[in-house]
Design a protein around this motif. Structure first.
Motif, mmCIF file in Angstrom:
data_model
loop_
_atom_site.group_PDB
_atom_site.id
_atom_site.type_symbol
_atom_site.label_atom_id
_atom_site.label_comp_id
_atom_site.label_asym_id
_atom_site.label_seq_id
_atom_site.Cartn_x
_atom_site.Cartn_y
_atom_site.Cartn_z
ATOM 1 N N ARG A 128 0.837 -1.205 0.000
ATOM 2 C CA ARG A 128 0.000 0.000 0.000
ATOM 3 C C ARG A 128 0.872 1.255 0.000
ATOM 4 O O ARG A 128 0.616 2.216 -0.726
ATOM 5 N N ALA A 129 1.937 1.233 0.808
ATOM 6 C CA ALA A 129 2.853 2.374 0.848
ATOM 7 C C ALA A 129 3.569 2.555 -0.493
ATOM 8 O O ALA A 129 3.757 3.687 -0.960
ATOM 9 N N THR A 130 3.945 1.444 -1.114
ATOM 10 C CA THR A 130 4.594 1.508 -2.424
ATOM 11 C C THR A 130 3.644 2.095 -3.469
ATOM 12 O O THR A 130 4.024 2.972 -4.250
ATOM 13 N N TYR A 131 2.403 1.626 -3.451
ATOM 14 C CA TYR A 131 1.398 2.131 -4.393
ATOM 15 C C TYR A 131 1.176 3.622 -4.182
ATOM 16 O O TYR A 131 1.149 4.406 -5.137
ATOM 17 N N ASP A 132 1.057 4.045 -2.934
ATOM 18 C CA ASP A 132 0.853 5.452 -2.618
ATOM 19 C C ASP A 132 2.034 6.291 -3.105
ATOM 20 O O ASP A 132 1.854 7.374 -3.665
ATOM 21 N N MET A 133 3.239 5.780 -2.906
ATOM 22 C CA MET A 133 4.429 6.499 -3.348
ATOM 23 C C MET A 133 4.434 6.644 -4.873
ATOM 24 O O MET A 133 4.780 7.705 -5.401
ATOM 25 N N LEU A 134 4.052 5.583 -5.572
ATOM 26 C CA LEU A 134 4.011 5.657 -7.031
ATOM 27 C C LEU A 134 2.966 6.661 -7.518
ATOM 28 O O LEU A 134 3.181 7.346 -8.522
ATOM 29 N N LEU A 135 1.844 6.750 -6.815
ATOM 30 C CA LEU A 135 0.810 7.710 -7.202
ATOM 31 C C LEU A 135 1.280 9.147 -7.029
ATOM 32 O O LEU A 135 0.876 10.042 -7.767
ATOM 33 N N ARG A 136 2.133 9.378 -6.032
ATOM 34 C CA ARG A 136 2.598 10.738 -5.730
ATOM 35 C C ARG A 136 3.895 11.099 -6.451
ATOM 36 O O ARG A 136 4.431 12.187 -6.239
ATOM 37 N N ASP B 87 4.535 6.617 -13.511
ATOM 38 C CA ASP B 87 4.671 5.573 -14.530
ATOM 39 C C ASP B 87 3.422 4.703 -14.426
ATOM 40 O O ASP B 87 3.256 3.949 -13.460
ATOM 41 N N GLN B 88 2.541 4.823 -15.409
ATOM 42 C CA GLN B 88 1.250 4.135 -15.332
ATOM 43 C C GLN B 88 1.397 2.617 -15.271
ATOM 44 O O GLN B 88 0.649 1.946 -14.577
ATOM 45 N N ARG B 89 2.381 2.058 -15.966
ATOM 46 C CA ARG B 89 2.582 0.602 -15.912
ATOM 47 C C ARG B 89 3.002 0.171 -14.518
ATOM 48 O O ARG B 89 2.542 -0.855 -14.024
ATOM 49 N N ALA B 90 3.866 0.943 -13.878
ATOM 50 C CA ALA B 90 4.294 0.618 -12.517
ATOM 51 C C ALA B 90 3.125 0.752 -11.548
ATOM 52 O O ALA B 90 2.965 -0.070 -10.635
ATOM 53 N N ILE B 91 2.314 1.765 -11.741
ATOM 54 C CA ILE B 91 1.140 1.958 -10.889
ATOM 55 C C ILE B 91 0.171 0.794 -11.050
ATOM 56 O O ILE B 91 -0.340 0.263 -10.058
ATOM 57 N N ASN B 92 -0.062 0.368 -12.277
ATOM 58 C CA ASN B 92 -0.970 -0.759 -12.521
ATOM 59 C C ASN B 92 -0.434 -2.044 -11.904
ATOM 60 O O ASN B 92 -1.189 -2.821 -11.312
ATOM 61 N N ALA B 93 0.863 -2.283 -12.037
ATOM 62 C CA ALA B 93 1.477 -3.486 -11.449
ATOM 63 C C ALA B 93 1.398 -3.438 -9.932
ATOM 64 O O ALA B 93 1.102 -4.445 -9.280
ATOM 65 N N ALA B 94 1.648 -2.264 -9.354
ATOM 66 C CA ALA B 94 1.571 -2.116 -7.901
ATOM 67 C C ALA B 94 0.137 -2.331 -7.416
ATOM 68 O O ALA B 94 -0.082 -2.934 -6.362
ATOM 69 N N PHE B 95 -0.829 -1.835 -8.178
ATOM 70 C CA PHE B 95 -2.223 -2.029 -7.790
ATOM 71 C C PHE B 95 -2.600 -3.510 -7.828
ATOM 72 O O PHE B 95 -3.286 -4.005 -6.932
ATOM 73 N N ALA B 96 -2.136 -4.211 -8.851
ATOM 74 C CA ALA B 96 -2.424 -5.645 -8.951
ATOM 75 C C ALA B 96 -1.797 -6.395 -7.767
ATOM 76 O O ALA B 96 -2.426 -7.278 -7.179
ATOM 77 N N ALA B 97 -0.579 -6.032 -7.403
ATOM 78 C CA ALA B 97 0.086 -6.660 -6.254
ATOM 79 C C ALA B 97 -0.652 -6.322 -4.962
ATOM 80 O O ALA B 97 -0.815 -7.176 -4.080
ATOM 81 N N LEU B 98 -1.099 -5.092 -4.843
ATOM 82 C CA LEU B 98 -1.849 -4.677 -3.657
ATOM 83 C C LEU B 98 -3.175 -5.421 -3.559
ATOM 84 O O LEU B 98 -3.566 -5.875 -2.481
ATOM 85 N N ASP B 99 -3.847 -5.575 -4.678
ATOM 86 C CA ASP B 99 -5.110 -6.312 -4.703
ATOM 87 C C ASP B 99 -4.901 -7.771 -4.289
ATOM 88 O O ASP B 99 -5.673 -8.323 -3.500
ATOM 89 N N ALA B 100 -3.842 -8.393 -4.777
ATOM 90 C CA ALA B 100 -3.535 -9.780 -4.410
ATOM 91 C C ALA B 100 -3.186 -9.880 -2.925
ATOM 92 O O ALA B 100 -3.603 -10.820 -2.241
ATOM 93 N N ALA B 101 -2.451 -8.901 -2.416
ATOM 94 C CA ALA B 101 -2.107 -8.896 -0.986
ATOM 95 C C ALA B 101 -3.355 -8.745 -0.128
ATOM 96 O O ALA B 101 -3.459 -9.338 0.952
ATOM 97 N N HIS B 102 -4.307 -7.961 -0.608
ATOM 98 C CA HIS B 102 -5.562 -7.790 0.122
ATOM 99 C C HIS B 102 -6.319 -9.114 0.202
ATOM 100 O O HIS B 102 -6.879 -9.467 1.247
ATOM 101 N N GLU B 103 -6.330 -9.850 -0.895
ATOM 102 C CA GLU B 103 -6.987 -11.162 -0.900
ATOM 103 C C GLU B 103 -6.285 -12.127 0.063
ATOM 104 O O GLU B 103 -6.941 -12.899 0.760
#
Length: 67
Positions: free
Chosen positions: A23-31, A36-52
């Motif tokens: 979550r912190a990594t995703y937030d950092m990428l957003l700010r 980098d949209q590809r990095a943001i998308n990959a981080a979101f996918a990883a965050l979603d999997a971690a949430h599951e």
């Protein structure tokens, strides 16, 4: 010799640490100054999997408390 038991499920505390880090990594990428949209998308996918995994760990813990 002690027997060791390995499980394929993370404990809630480990899953939460993983989720918080991602979550912190995703937030950092957003700010980032130049996002980098590809990095943001990959981080979101990883965050979603971690949430599951976190939800699964909590369910496993609750199930274990019932038995």
């Amino acid at each position: 010799m002690q027997a060791q038991v390995f499980t394929s499920h993370a404990r809630p505390t480990v899953a939460l640490a993983d989720y918080d880090f991602l979550r912190a990594t995703y937030d950092m990428l957003l700010r980032a100054p130049a996002p980098d949209q590809r990095a943001i998308n990959a981080a979101f996918a990883a965050l979603d999997a971690a949430h599951e995994r976190l939800k699964a760990a909590h369910l496993q813990q609750q199930f274990g408390m019932l038995n």
